[in-house]
Design an enzyme around this catalytic site. Structure first.
Site, mmCIF file in Angstrom:
data_model
loop_
_atom_site.group_PDB
_atom_site.id
_atom_site.type_symbol
_atom_site.label_atom_id
_atom_site.label_comp_id
_atom_site.label_asym_id
_atom_site.label_seq_id
_atom_site.Cartn_x
_atom_site.Cartn_y
_atom_site.Cartn_z
ATOM 1 N N LYS A 351 0.855 -1.192 0.000
ATOM 2 C CA LYS A 351 0.000 0.000 0.000
ATOM 3 C C LYS A 351 0.889 1.239 0.000
ATOM 4 O O LYS A 351 1.774 1.377 0.842
ATOM 5 C CB LYS A 351 -0.915 -0.003 1.226
ATOM 6 C CG LYS A 351 -1.766 1.257 1.372
ATOM 7 C CD LYS A 351 -2.584 1.236 2.658
ATOM 8 C CE LYS A 351 -3.247 2.575 2.928
ATOM 9 N NZ LYS A 351 -3.971 2.602 4.221
ATOM 10 N N ASP A 356 -2.415 10.313 3.805
ATOM 11 C CA ASP A 356 -3.845 10.002 3.831
ATOM 12 C C ASP A 356 -4.563 10.990 4.743
ATOM 13 O O ASP A 356 -4.495 10.889 5.963
ATOM 14 C CB ASP A 356 -4.060 8.568 4.324
ATOM 15 C CG ASP A 356 -5.539 8.224 4.451
ATOM 16 O OD1 ASP A 356 -6.359 8.889 3.793
ATOM 17 O OD2 ASP A 356 -5.863 7.281 5.196
ATOM 18 N N LYS A 363 -9.858 12.793 8.563
ATOM 19 C CA LYS A 363 -9.334 12.408 9.868
ATOM 20 C C LYS A 363 -9.285 13.667 10.733
ATOM 21 O O LYS A 363 -8.498 14.570 10.454
ATOM 22 C CB LYS A 363 -7.935 11.810 9.733
ATOM 23 C CG LYS A 363 -7.875 10.510 8.946
ATOM 24 C CD LYS A 363 -6.439 10.019 8.836
ATOM 25 C CE LYS A 363 -6.324 8.791 7.957
ATOM 26 N NZ LYS A 363 -6.955 7.605 8.533
ATOM 27 N N ASP A 376 1.421 5.939 6.228
ATOM 28 C CA ASP A 376 0.429 5.114 5.548
ATOM 29 C C ASP A 376 0.982 4.478 4.287
ATOM 30 O O ASP A 376 0.263 3.760 3.593
ATOM 31 C CB ASP A 376 -0.820 5.945 5.224
ATOM 32 C CG ASP A 376 -2.085 5.104 5.261
ATOM 33 O OD1 ASP A 376 -2.061 4.027 5.883
ATOM 34 O OD2 ASP A 376 -3.090 5.520 4.665
ATOM 35 N N ASP A 436 -12.176 7.299 3.774
ATOM 36 C CA ASP A 436 -10.987 6.978 4.564
ATOM 37 C C ASP A 436 -10.675 5.481 4.543
ATOM 38 O O ASP A 436 -9.691 5.048 5.113
ATOM 39 C CB ASP A 436 -11.169 7.456 6.012
ATOM 40 C CG ASP A 436 -9.849 7.524 6.761
ATOM 41 O OD1 ASP A 436 -8.802 7.604 6.095
ATOM 42 O OD2 ASP A 436 -9.860 7.501 8.003
ATOM 43 N N GLU A 438 -9.554 3.927 1.976
ATOM 44 C CA GLU A 438 -9.037 4.128 0.620
ATOM 45 C C GLU A 438 -7.949 3.139 0.228
ATOM 46 O O GLU A 438 -7.761 2.843 -0.946
ATOM 47 C CB GLU A 438 -8.510 5.557 0.481
ATOM 48 C CG GLU A 438 -7.091 5.804 0.951
ATOM 49 C CD GLU A 438 -6.858 5.491 2.425
ATOM 50 O OE1 GLU A 438 -5.759 5.048 2.769
ATOM 51 O OE2 GLU A 438 -7.792 5.689 3.233
ATOM 52 N N ARG A 440 -7.628 -0.046 0.551
ATOM 53 C CA ARG A 440 -8.147 -1.248 -0.120
ATOM 54 C C ARG A 440 -8.551 -0.961 -1.557
ATOM 55 O O ARG A 440 -8.525 -1.859 -2.405
ATOM 56 C CB ARG A 440 -9.313 -1.810 0.685
ATOM 57 C CG ARG A 440 -10.545 -0.936 0.759
ATOM 58 C CD ARG A 440 -11.440 -1.293 1.933
ATOM 59 N NE ARG A 440 -10.829 -0.933 3.208
ATOM 60 C CZ ARG A 440 -11.378 -1.190 4.392
ATOM 61 N NH1 ARG A 440 -12.534 -1.822 4.464
ATOM 62 N NH2 ARG A 440 -10.771 -0.836 5.496
#
Length: 581
Positions: A351, A356, A363, A376, A436, A438, A440
């Site tokens: 990933k 993010d 967030k 992230d 959020d 995202e 996946r």
């Protein structure tokens, strides 16, 4: 002047509006025209007037680029310096060794008495006699029990061959393996740094095997990691260690294990450098450049797919995440090919969210950790770190593909919205319940690519995917899922051999119902409970026949004590190398 300025801004907006609204092919959300034609016309009536092209609303020039403004960053190095340490196995007896620091492991006494002090025997007794009882005095003065992670140190007289002598707790002698060795090595590295030693030696416990030798070497080298890249007035210096000797080593192939250790640690260091650096330095473009540099250094192939390339492949799920950002997405594909026959073709997917924000599901508030979302991309860092290690080790028999769908998840007029429906490259439609969730979405298209374009037989994806994983297993353990029992066992062996902590989680199909959408094939978020499990089940929808495993590293990617950990590099490297045997 104010009115003229306002009219000028309005004129600029009106002049560019047609470009923003209508430039680019009109197509189904997250689906290129070519992909739409190949699937059929069943969604044709749903085409929006604004016409998102492969998951984005028009071909919009980022506002920052329109204004001619470049992101402001300093001229700081993106890589830390590797420790210039030579590790060797020496046949010199411990009592005859000469140098700055000699470290002697001592086990806990074999007794149920919790107050019992460590016993000075064997090599410890020989050294104790040689140093006029220095070890016995340290045990008594510090009430030293030999507990793993504990240590004590004393400065010896000038007439001694050794300037400083340290004892280090090795725990229970019957349980001394990789895990205990890592604790011992962390203690050793801490002592070396504190004492600023240039030449040090470790007396290895009797019965130490090759895996333990390798674990100690890797952990000490990792423990010497020094990062002052973004400090302008820091006067601290990296540890000055130049030589580390292993004494009393009887392990087979110890020299080969020690030779391989720096190659693996270089991959770990790369991962830590990438995760530690802020998002204004490590962008998708910088990740792509790092991959290209690795490929250049180690004779690997590297292909970077740009936005337009991904559009042609119908990667609407991935591109939807990136569409709100000024930074362009970069789809990274590196390939390691062995010299001889290929026994297995595998892929590792990381990933790669270099930042993010959460998107429109921003967030926000205490505990959101938005300021930490530079990590992230920890999965992609582990993937590139493993690629670097594999490129240096050059294992036989395995063709390894390293894939990262890199981008940012940002908020803007062009960002995906809750409620949008995206179409992935395998034709599956996804209702966005939460922007959020995202990671996946990016992994979905990467998984399809790994199986259908690359033809990988086994695929591992690694990601900082869910906060639910931290709730379930805490900050030290990763959770992993697999569609194949044999693959799961192979990963367990790699985790055990490298000392990286992981726990197999259930791929509970009973929870798949939570991902069903009334208007699309899938939702990108499940119910309230079992969030890490439903995330894994979502990813499973994008793998057809290949053996697959998912590793959620949300917890161990970062440590409050040391920062970025480089978690995953060692286990992935071990697993990849084993696939060719």
């Amino acid at each position: 002047r104010t009115m003229a300025l306002k009219l000028g801004v309005i004129g600029l907006v009106m002049a560019t509006a047609p470009v923003v609204a209508f430039h680019g092919p009109v197509g189904h959300v997250g689906l290129s025209a070519a992909r739409l034609a190949s699937i059929g016309q069943r969604h044709a009536a749903m085409l929006p007037l604004r016409g998102p092209a492969v998951g984005r609303r028009g071909s919009v020039m980022p506002l920052r680029a329109m204004a001619g403004v470049a992101p402001m960053v300093g001229k700081h190095a993106l890589r830390t310096e590797a420790p210039a340490v030579k590790i060797t196995v020496e046949k010199t007896a411990p009592e005859a060794w000469e140098g700055d620091l000699l470290v002697l492991p001592i086990f806990q006494p074999d007794t149920e008495d919790k107050k019992a002090l460590a016993v000075v025997e064997g090599i410890a007794k020989t050294l104790d006699d040689k140093t006029d009882g220095a070890i016995s005095e340290m045990v008594e003065t510090n009430e030293f029990k030999g507990k793993d992670g504990s240590s004590a140190i004393v400065r010896l007289p000038k007439s001694s061959l050794v300037r400083k002598l340290s004892i280090a707790g090795a725990g229970n002698s019957t349980k001394f393996g990789v895990d205990a060795a890592i604790k011992l090595a962390n203690s050793l590295a801490a002592t070396i740094k504190a004492e600023k030693s240039k030449k040090a030696a470790l007396v290895l416990p009797a019965g130490t095997d090759t895996d333990v030798v390798k674990a100690i070497a890797e952990t000490v080298l990792s423990g010497l990691y020094f990062d002052a890249r973004f400090k302008s007035d820091d006067e601290s210096k990296p540890p000055p260690l130049e030589e580390l000797h292993f004494l009393s080593c009887a392990a087979e192939n110890a020299d080969a294990a020690i030779e391989d250790a720096p190659k693996v640690v270089e991959g770990v260091r790369l991962a830590r450098d990438l995760v530690s650096a802020p998002a204004n330095y490590i962008t998708p473009t910088k990740l792509a450049e790092a991959a290209q540099q690795i490929a250049k250094e180690h004779g690997m192939e590297c292909k970077i797919l740009e936005r337009e390339d991904c559009e042609k492949m119908g990667m609407g799920s991935y591109l939807a995440v990136s569409q709100g950002a000024c930074e362009p997405p970069k789809f990274i594909h590196m390939t390691y090919t062995p010299k001889g026959d290929v026994k297995k073709k595998i892929a590792v997917i990381g990933k790669g969210l270099t930042f993010d924000s959460g998107g429109y599901n921003l967030k926000a508030g205490a505990g959101s950790m938005i300021e930490m979302m530079k990590f992230d991309m920890g999965g992609s860092a582990a993937t590139l770190g493993a690629a670097k290690a594999i490129g240096a080790l050059k294992p036989d028999g395995v063709e390894a593909h390293f894939i990262v769908a890199a981008c940012e998840n940002m908020v803007s007029a062009e960002a995906m919205r809750p409620g949008d429906i995206l179409t992935a490259s395998n034709g599956k439609t996804i209702e966005v319940i939460n922007t959020d969730a995202e990671g996946r979405l990016t992994l979905a298209d990467a998984l399809v690519y790994a199986e259908e374009t690359v033809g990988a037989e086994e695929i591992v994806d690694i990601a900082t995917l869910t906060g639910a994983m931290i709730v379930a297993l805490g900050p030290l353990y990763a959770g992993f899922w697999s569609s194949d029992d044999g693959m799961a066992e192979a990963l367990k062996s790699s985790f055990k051999a490298t000392g990286e902590k992981a726990w197999q989680m259930p791929l509970a199909m009973e929870y798949a119902e939570a991902l069903k959408s009334p208007i699309a094939d899938l939702k990108n978020l499940g119910g309230k409970g079992g969030g890490s499990i439903t995330a894994a089940l979502f990813l499973k929808e994008f793998v057809k026949k290949a053996k697959w495993a998912h590793i959620d590293v949300a917890g161990p990617v970062w440590s409050d004590k040391i920062g970025a950990t480089g978690y995953g590099v060692k286990s992935l490297t071990h697993w990849i190398a084993e696939q060719g045997k």
